[in-house]
Scaffold this active site. Sequence first.
Site, short mmCIF file in Angstrom:
data_model
loop_
_atom_site.label_atom_id
_atom_site.label_comp_id
_atom_site.label_asym_id
_atom_site.label_seq_id
_atom_site.Cartn_x
_atom_site.Cartn_y
_atom_site.Cartn_z
N ASP A 1 0.78 -1.01 -0.03
CA ASP A 1 -0.12 0.14 -0.13
C ASP A 1 0.93 0.99 0.06
O ASP A 1 1.93 1.34 0.72
CB ASP A 1 -0.79 -0.05 1.13
CG ASP A 1 -1.99 1.08 1.06
OD1 ASP A 1 -2.75 0.88 0.40
OD2 ASP A 1 -1.81 2.19 1.81
N ASP B 1 -0.85 9.38 -10.93
CA ASP B 1 -0.96 8.19 -11.75
C ASP B 1 0.72 8.06 -12.12
O ASP B 1 1.04 6.71 -12.18
CB ASP B 1 -1.49 8.69 -12.99
CG ASP B 1 -2.99 8.55 -12.88
OD1 ASP B 1 -3.44 8.00 -11.64
OD2 ASP B 1 -3.73 9.22 -13.81
N GLU C 1 -4.16 2.42 -4.58
CA GLU C 1 -2.97 2.49 -4.57
C GLU C 1 -2.64 1.30 -3.67
O GLU C 1 -1.50 0.90 -3.28
CB GLU C 1 -2.55 3.65 -3.58
CG GLU C 1 -3.12 3.72 -2.14
CD GLU C 1 -4.50 4.29 -2.05
OE1 GLU C 1 -4.65 4.64 -0.65
OE2 GLU C 1 -5.14 4.39 -3.01
N ASN D 1 -2.12 12.87 -3.75
CA ASN D 1 -2.84 13.26 -4.97
C ASN D 1 -3.39 14.64 -4.77
O ASN D 1 -3.73 15.37 -5.62
CB ASN D 1 -4.18 12.24 -4.85
CG ASN D 1 -3.78 11.07 -5.96
OD1 ASN D 1 -2.80 11.14 -6.85
ND2 ASN D 1 -4.42 9.96 -5.85
#
Length: 312
Positions: free
Chosen positions: A178, A195, A221, A186
């Site tokens: 993770d 991304d 993620e 983000n």
Amino acid sequence: MIYRLPIEDLRQIFLSLPVPVCLLDRETHYLGANHRYADICNTSLDVLAGKSMQDFCPPELVANARRDFQVLDTGGIIPAHEIIYRNTTFLVSVSPLSHGRDKTVSAIAVTLTDISKLKLEFAAVNENLAVAYKQMQEHAETDALTGLANRHGLRQFFERELRRCTQEQRPISVAIIDVDYFKSYNDHYGHVAGDEGLKAIASAIRSSIRSRDYATRYGGEELVVILPDTDLAGAEHVAETILHAVRSLSIQHKGSPFERITVSIGVVGVKTVPRGLYSADVRDSLLRSADKALYAAKDAGRNCVKVWNDKF
């Protein structure tokens, strides 16, 4: 309407047919043939006339012709079939010629159609279809962003490897990865940067595992790596390698206490999977245990590896 044509006209039509045709009697002697047939026999019509089929054809084709008479005598039919003659593939059609009240088959008309080019075209089409099918499968099992497998691919691979490892009594391990503080990454840097970060992490994972291992984007993620034939100690080593590979990317992350993108990893492994268990049940159990190990890594401050000893 049937036209009555002079014998000579019929003969000329027969000789000029665009496909090889011959007439055989019950002893497999040639009663007649056209120019195309003589050509494939590499001879002339004059030489062919009255000769035995075995003078020009291999024994198996002669045997086929004799067997055709036997089938026709019992009222059967000869289905179209393929033969290879002089390195050419032909589709063979056999028609009986009979006379008298009892309809005795006195001869057969054999028509040969060259399908070599058609078979090559079909082979090319089939090859293209196979490539297209493989590409469709890859797309169906591949995450478009990272190039890793997706959940569908994971399920297929995991269950297949579980069956093999169970049968061979081999170890298998799982690592769940993770990305730490990814939401804040983000929020701060934007989804495009997010991304790009995921793609870089996927590349780091690929470089840290063997070609036989299976890396997937499990969702968001979260990523999963399946490690066949790998015990818990080996899986922990792989996880540490991934951890350092991601750190070494040095992707700045101001929202993380580590000031760069890092990952937390939960690892689970078994030496052998007992026989008699459903692969899907084992898969789900391993994923749940790896998830518990992942949460242990998060509770320990993240940017680390934790293992879970699973038992069945």
